[in-house]
Scaffold this active site. Structure first.
Site, PDB file in Angstrom:
ATOM      1  CB  CYS A  42      -0.944  -0.001   1.198  1.00  0.00           C
ATOM      2  SG  CYS A  42      -2.003   1.468   1.256  1.00  0.00           S
ATOM      3  CB  CYS A  47      -3.280   2.443  -1.393  1.00  0.00           C
ATOM      4  SG  CYS A  47      -3.438   0.740  -0.857  1.00  0.00           S
ATOM      5  CE  LYS A  50      -4.936   3.083  -6.285  1.00  0.00           C
ATOM      6  NZ  LYS A  50      -5.843   1.986  -5.874  1.00  0.00           N
ATOM      7  CE1 TYR A 178      -6.915  -2.244  -6.947  1.00  0.00           C
ATOM      8  CE2 TYR A 178      -7.912  -4.407  -7.125  1.00  0.00           C
ATOM      9  CZ  TYR A 178      -6.971  -3.578  -6.568  1.00  0.00           C
ATOM     10  OH  TYR A 178      -6.092  -4.066  -5.645  1.00  0.00           O
ATOM     11  CD  GLU A 182      -7.417   2.005  -9.053  1.00  0.00           C
ATOM     12  OE1 GLU A 182      -8.220   2.234  -8.147  1.00  0.00           O
ATOM     13  OE2 GLU A 182      -6.324   1.412  -8.856  1.00  0.00           O
ATOM     14  CB  THR A 311      -4.821  -1.050   2.669  1.00  0.00           C
ATOM     15  OG1 THR A 311      -3.952  -1.311   1.564  1.00  0.00           O
ATOM     16  CG2 THR A 311      -4.003  -0.521   3.834  1.00  0.00           C
ATOM     17  CG  HIS A 436     -29.280  22.404  -2.810  1.00  0.00           C
ATOM     18  ND1 HIS A 436     -29.345  21.588  -3.920  1.00  0.00           N
ATOM     19  CD2 HIS A 436     -29.462  23.676  -3.254  1.00  0.00           C
ATOM     20  CE1 HIS A 436     -29.566  22.332  -4.982  1.00  0.00           C
ATOM     21  NE2 HIS A 436     -29.649  23.608  -4.624  1.00  0.00           N
ATOM     22  CD  GLU A 441     -28.754  18.329  -3.507  1.00  0.00           C
ATOM     23  OE1 GLU A 441     -29.902  18.618  -3.097  1.00  0.00           O
ATOM     24  OE2 GLU A 441     -27.946  19.171  -3.943  1.00  0.00           O
TER      25      GLU A 441
END
Length: 457
Positions: A42, A47, A50, A178, A182, A311, A436, A441
């Site tokens: 990681c 992680c 990246k 993934y 990515e 992780t 908002h 929302e």
């Protein structure tokens, strides 16, 4: 029987480091062995670097969008060596932080590869041996260069892609998971011509199909060329770069081939099988709910067990192990409602069941969906869409899954996971006041289901 330590941890990644520190806090004498850099995948090759590269790639959109908001942006240029150097500086800092945390906890760091010689003994690459009451395997996983085709060794894995000596102007990425999508997103925005080749008809197998199709479209819009159902059959080195023969008969010339076709647990040559530890077919350490292996004194946490390879999961497993064994607080992990993110642009955040999974397990479903342009795109002119989806059990209104594609989707998924874990219903979402103007929302303002699904007879 005498022991040098109460616990020896093999691997100083996220799970191993957490287990070592917590065990030490409970009064255990702990050593942790690491043959590479402290911090694990990681921090060093996963992680963190990246996400830094993801953030770097998104500045391209920032510069382009600024004009619509009244900014005059001059000529911009990207410098690959500057990013690589900045990344290296940051992960070096983080690795040092991990080392300092271990030291302050009283954990002895042994900078050497460790091999088990019996259920309680370890031999280190520096020639030293030690015995421990318990041994924890936390060696993580490693990329697999597959499929096994001629020349595949000319490609690079996700380990090497961060530190290429030159920026690849022409990049072929093999894989649809993934990691593959990515890096496709990152390098396309940094200026590379990216081709993405994968076996299936859509990337991200295992994710909700509505997210998969929309992400594929978004990557195409960003310039990523998809080659669905096509894989390389041969890679050779030519005068103009790497020559790649594809299964559909096409030939490509690229600067780099990133092979992102999966990872496997890193259990090779650790002596595990010799001391009686059962391994699964893919090499993962087989463990029970308390992370205990088939040998009473040996445990394993993190990706090396191939349970949920994230992780935060490894960290939670390391904590649970230490609290159970040394803190006299038996703890197991509930993996349900584990949120995850895919840091493409646009980003994916997801928690709970996919539509297919929910339909198989729960019967009739109400599907709520929202699609809209984010406020930013109204002035930038970017053809960007946000997609949100709630999967609701028709019988009781419980929200079974939430799937988001858009800016900060990972941040939203983290918070939605709390609600799902507490058993929130669609009426709970409806009763929650909106903030908002935000994208989030929409999660509490979807009033009518877009469709009702029932299992086929």
């Amino acid at each position: 029987m005498t022991f040098d330590y109460d616990l020896i941890v093999v691997g100083a990644g996220s799970g191993g480091a957490r287990a070592a520190r917590v065990a030490a806090s409970h009064g255990a004498k702990v050593a942790i062995a690491e043959e590479f850099r402290v911090g694990g995948t990681c921090v060093i090759r996963g992680c963190v670097p990246k996400k830094l590269y993801v953030l770097a790639s998104r500045f391209r959109d920032e510069f382009e969008d600024a004009t619509g908001f009244g900014w005059r942006v001059g000529d911009v240029a990207f410098d690959w060596p500057t990013l690589v150097a900045a990344k290296e500086k940051e992960i070096t800092r983080l690795s040092g932080f991990y080392e300092a945390a271990l030291a302050s906890s009283g954990v002895e760091l042994i900078r050497a590869r460790a091999t088990l010689t019996d259920p309680n003994s370890v031999r280190f690459a520096n020639g030293r041996t030690a015995r421990a009451r318990y041994i924890l395997i936390a060696t993580g996983g490693a990329p697999v260069l597959a499929p096994h085709i001629p020349g595949i060794e000319l490609g690079v894995s996700s380990n090497e892609i961060f530190d290429l000596p030159e920026f690849p102007q022409r990049l072929l990425i093999v894989g649809g998971g993934y990691i593959a999508v990515e890096f496709a997103s990152v390098f396309a925005r940094l200026g590379a011509k990216v081709r993405l080749a994968y076996r299936a008809d859509l990337p991200l197998r295992g994710f909700d199909d509505d997210l998969r199709s929309r992400l594929a479209d978004a990557l195409k819009t960003a310039g990523v060329e998809h080659r669905a159902g096509v894989l390389p059959t041969r890679i050779t080195k030519g005068a103009a770069g790497l020559e790649v023969e594809m299964s559909d008969g096409a030939s490509l010339t690229v600067d780099c081939v990133l092979v992102a076709t999966g990872r496997r647990p890193l259990t090779q040559n650790l002596g595990l099988e010799a001391v009686g530890v059962n391994l699964r077919e893919n090499g993962a350490v087989a463990v029970d709910a308390h992370s205990r292996a088939s040998v009473e004194s040996i445990y394993a946490v993190g990706d090396v067990t191939d349970r949920v390879n994230l992780t935060p999961v490894a960290i939670r497993e390391g904590q649970a192990f230490a609290d159970s064994v040394f803190g006299e607080t038996p703890t197991t992990i509930n993996y349900e409602h584990t949120p995850s993110a895919v840091f493409t642009t646009p980003e994916i955040g997801t928690v709970g069941l996919t539509e297919c999974e929910a339909l198989a397990r729960h019967g009739a479903l109400d599907i709520y969906e929202a699609q809209f342009r984010p406020l930013r795109a109204t002035l930038s002119g970017r053809a960007e869409r946000v997609y949100m989806k709630l999967i609701v059990d028709n019988s009781n209104g419980r929200v079974l899954g939430a799937h988001i594609l858009g800016p900060e989707a990972g941040e939203m998924a983290q918070l939605v996971a709390i609600a799902l874990r507490m058993g929130a219903t669609k009426s709970d979402f409806d009763a929650t006041m909106a903030v908002h103007p935000t994208m989030a929302e929409e999660l509490v303002t979807m009033r009518a289901p877009s469709r009702l699904l029932r299992p086929q007879a």
